[in-house]
Structure formats: structure tokens, C-alpha cells
Motif scaffolding. Sequence first.
Motif, PDB file in Angstrom:
ATOM      1  N   ILE A  90      41.866 -58.729  -3.614  1.00  0.00           N
ATOM      2  CA  ILE A  90      42.379 -59.930  -4.255  1.00  0.00           C
ATOM      3  C   ILE A  90      43.849 -60.031  -3.919  1.00  0.00           C
ATOM      4  N   GLY A  91      44.217 -61.138  -3.297  1.00  0.00           N
ATOM      5  CA  GLY A  91      45.601 -61.366  -2.906  1.00  0.00           C
ATOM      6  C   GLY A  91      46.209 -62.519  -3.670  1.00  0.00           C
ATOM      7  N   CYS A  92      47.335 -62.266  -4.305  1.00  0.00           N
ATOM      8  CA  CYS A  92      48.108 -63.299  -4.998  1.00  0.00           C
ATOM      9  C   CYS A  92      49.332 -63.570  -4.130  1.00  0.00           C
ATOM     10  N   VAL A  93      49.417 -64.772  -3.588  1.00  0.00           N
ATOM     11  CA  VAL A  93      50.462 -65.105  -2.617  1.00  0.00           C
ATOM     12  C   VAL A  93      51.572 -65.887  -3.309  1.00  0.00           C
ATOM     13  N   PHE A  94      52.789 -65.359  -3.208  1.00  0.00           N
ATOM     14  CA  PHE A  94      53.973 -65.952  -3.831  1.00  0.00           C
ATOM     15  C   PHE A  94      55.017 -66.269  -2.764  1.00  0.00           C
ATOM     16  N   PRO A  95      55.935 -67.189  -3.058  1.00  0.00           N
ATOM     17  CA  PRO A  95      57.073 -67.372  -2.163  1.00  0.00           C
ATOM     18  C   PRO A  95      57.819 -66.040  -2.033  1.00  0.00           C
ATOM     19  N   LYS A  96      58.236 -65.716  -0.822  1.00  0.00           N
ATOM     20  CA  LYS A  96      58.887 -64.433  -0.551  1.00  0.00           C
ATOM     21  C   LYS A  96      60.076 -64.178  -1.476  1.00  0.00           C
ATOM     22  N   ASP A  97      60.862 -65.212  -1.751  1.00  0.00           N
ATOM     23  CA  ASP A  97      62.049 -65.019  -2.580  1.00  0.00           C
ATOM     24  C   ASP A  97      61.734 -64.855  -4.069  1.00  0.00           C
ATOM     25  N   ALA A  98      60.470 -64.982  -4.462  1.00  0.00           N
ATOM     26  CA  ALA A  98      60.067 -64.788  -5.857  1.00  0.00           C
ATOM     27  C   ALA A  98      59.698 -63.336  -6.150  1.00  0.00           C
ATOM     28  N   VAL A  99      59.587 -62.508  -5.105  1.00  0.00           N
ATOM     29  CA  VAL A  99      59.127 -61.128  -5.242  1.00  0.00           C
ATOM     30  C   VAL A  99      60.305 -60.179  -5.059  1.00  0.00           C
ATOM     31  N   LYS A 100      60.455 -59.263  -6.012  1.00  0.00           N
ATOM     32  CA  LYS A 100      61.579 -58.321  -5.966  1.00  0.00           C
ATOM     33  C   LYS A 100      61.071 -56.908  -6.233  1.00  0.00           C
ATOM     34  N   LEU A 101      61.341 -55.992  -5.320  1.00  0.00           N
ATOM     35  CA  LEU A 101      61.041 -54.574  -5.522  1.00  0.00           C
ATOM     36  C   LEU A 101      62.126 -54.024  -6.442  1.00  0.00           C
ATOM     37  N   VAL A 102      61.732 -53.455  -7.571  1.00  0.00           N
ATOM     38  CA  VAL A 102      62.727 -52.997  -8.551  1.00  0.00           C
ATOM     39  C   VAL A 102      62.779 -51.474  -8.685  1.00  0.00           C
ATOM     40  N   GLN A 103      61.813 -50.774  -8.117  1.00  0.00           N
ATOM     41  CA  GLN A 103      61.818 -49.316  -8.202  1.00  0.00           C
ATOM     42  C   GLN A 103      61.046 -48.737  -7.033  1.00  0.00           C
ATOM     43  N   GLY A 104      61.598 -47.689  -6.456  1.00  0.00           N
ATOM     44  CA  GLY A 104      60.911 -46.965  -5.405  1.00  0.00           C
ATOM     45  C   GLY A 104      61.072 -47.606  -4.040  1.00  0.00           C
ATOM     46  N   ALA A 105      60.445 -46.983  -3.083  1.00  0.00           N
ATOM     47  CA  ALA A 105      60.458 -47.463  -1.702  1.00  0.00           C
ATOM     48  C   ALA A 105      59.032 -47.428  -1.185  1.00  0.00           C
ATOM     49  N   THR A 106      58.728 -48.354  -0.290  1.00  0.00           N
ATOM     50  CA  THR A 106      57.377 -48.421   0.271  1.00  0.00           C
ATOM     51  C   THR A 106      57.395 -47.994   1.730  1.00  0.00           C
ATOM     52  N   LYS A 107      56.237 -47.630   2.222  1.00  0.00           N
ATOM     53  CA  LYS A 107      56.002 -47.426   3.650  1.00  0.00           C
ATOM     54  C   LYS A 107      55.239 -48.647   4.126  1.00  0.00           C
ATOM     55  N   THR A 108      55.291 -48.911   5.423  1.00  0.00           N
ATOM     56  CA  THR A 108      54.663 -50.098   5.986  1.00  0.00           C
ATOM     57  C   THR A 108      53.657 -49.719   7.062  1.00  0.00           C
ATOM     58  N   PHE A 109      52.522 -50.407   7.020  1.00  0.00           N
ATOM     59  CA  PHE A 109      51.507 -50.285   8.060  1.00  0.00           C
ATOM     60  C   PHE A 109      51.258 -51.688   8.599  1.00  0.00           C
ATOM     61  N   GLU A 110      51.398 -51.859   9.907  1.00  0.00           N
ATOM     62  CA  GLU A 110      51.171 -53.170  10.523  1.00  0.00           C
ATOM     63  C   GLU A 110      49.878 -53.144  11.314  1.00  0.00           C
ATOM     64  N   ARG A 111      49.117 -54.228  11.193  1.00  0.00           N
ATOM     65  CA  ARG A 111      47.881 -54.378  11.960  1.00  0.00           C
ATOM     66  C   ARG A 111      47.728 -55.838  12.346  1.00  0.00           C
ATOM     67  N   ILE A 112      46.779 -56.084  13.224  1.00  0.00           N
ATOM     68  CA  ILE A 112      46.432 -57.452  13.596  1.00  0.00           C
ATOM     69  C   ILE A 112      45.268 -57.873  12.700  1.00  0.00           C
ATOM     70  N   SER A 113      45.428 -59.015  12.036  1.00  0.00           N
ATOM     71  CA  SER A 113      44.408 -59.495  11.100  1.00  0.00           C
ATOM     72  C   SER A 113      43.206 -60.052  11.853  1.00  0.00           C
ATOM     73  N   ASN A 114      42.150 -60.346  11.099  1.00  0.00           N
ATOM     74  CA  ASN A 114      40.962 -60.964  11.685  1.00  0.00           C
ATOM     75  C   ASN A 114      41.300 -62.283  12.368  1.00  0.00           C
ATOM     76  N   ALA A 115      42.324 -62.976  11.881  1.00  0.00           N
ATOM     77  CA  ALA A 115      42.723 -64.265  12.449  1.00  0.00           C
ATOM     78  C   ALA A 115      43.606 -64.104  13.683  1.00  0.00           C
ATOM     79  N   GLY A 116      43.955 -62.862  14.052  1.00  0.00           N
ATOM     80  CA  GLY A 116      44.735 -62.610  15.253  1.00  0.00           C
ATOM     81  C   GLY A 116      46.239 -62.553  15.051  1.00  0.00           C
ATOM     82  N   ASN A 117      46.710 -62.589  13.815  1.00  0.00           N
ATOM     83  CA  ASN A 117      48.140 -62.501  13.502  1.00  0.00           C
ATOM     84  C   ASN A 117      48.448 -61.145  12.896  1.00  0.00           C
ATOM     85  N   TRP A 118      49.731 -60.722  12.972  1.00  0.00           N
ATOM     86  CA  TRP A 118      50.074 -59.452  12.334  1.00  0.00           C
ATOM     87  C   TRP A 118      50.153 -59.627  10.827  1.00  0.00           C
TER      88      TRP A 118
END
Length: 141
Positions: A41-69
Motif C-alpha cells: 500500500i503506497g500513500c503518495v504525498f508531495p515531496k515537500d510534505a514529507v520530513k525525516l525526523v529521526q534516523g537515517a535510511t539506506k536506499t535500494f534502486e531498481r527499475i519498476s515494472n513500468a520501466g522507470n527507476w
Amino acid sequence: MQRTGGCACGAVRYEVTGDPLRIAVCHCKDCQRRTGSAFGIGCVFPKDAVKLVQGATKTFERISNAGNWIRMQFCPECGSTVTWDFQALPQATGIAGGSFDDTSWIDPKLHVWTKSALQWMTFPDDAEVLAESNFGQATTS
């Protein structure tokens, strides 16, 4: 409206303000693998509405079924996917629906990549059901 959430172990926390641009249930094989479940389940928000307030994340990049990263951000401690960024929606950030502290407001009306849905899945009568999806370029099932 402000909402909060984070990963399973609590090391990563975020805040989001406003309403989502969309909420979708994705049945693609990648979401099935990412969640270890039948869908994500994905809840999509404007990028500027989301703020990381604690911790750090790691990133994994892949190509989606639609052909975009798609770049998934996850907790390096517990492995929970928390957010993601899309090539197809550069001004938006997806947030894993189950990562919100309060999930009572989540009411998805869109199911995408249903051609990969598990055979026992049934869809609500009021849902938009798409066999595929490329954020605006979709086909119905």
C-alpha cells in the motif's frame, strides 16, 4: 493534518503534512517481494510534505515494472521499507501505508498491477482496478 510514522524498530521516524495525492494498492511482483505479502500500500504525498525526523535510511534502486527507476528508502536496522521516490513522479514521495502510526484514515480506491495479483484476491466494487500502471498511463483489467 500532520501524520507520523516510522519503521518497525523505531530507529527511523517521519512526519507528513497534508493529504495524499493518491493511495494505491500495488500488486506487482516487486511489491509482493518487498513486503513479503500479497501487495503493498503506497500513500503518495508531495515531496515537500514529507520530513525525516529521526534516523537515517539506506536506499535500494531498481527499475519498476513500468520501466522507470524507483528508489526505496529503508531502515538499515530492521529492513522496513519506509519511503520511496519515483522517476515518473519527481515531485512526490511514496510512504508505505503500514508504516503510519495511525492507519485508520487509509482507504485505497485504486489497485494497480492487478495482472500480478494473487489468484484469491478480490477487489472492492468501488475500486478502480488497473492491470498495469505508469502513473497516468494505465490500462484497465
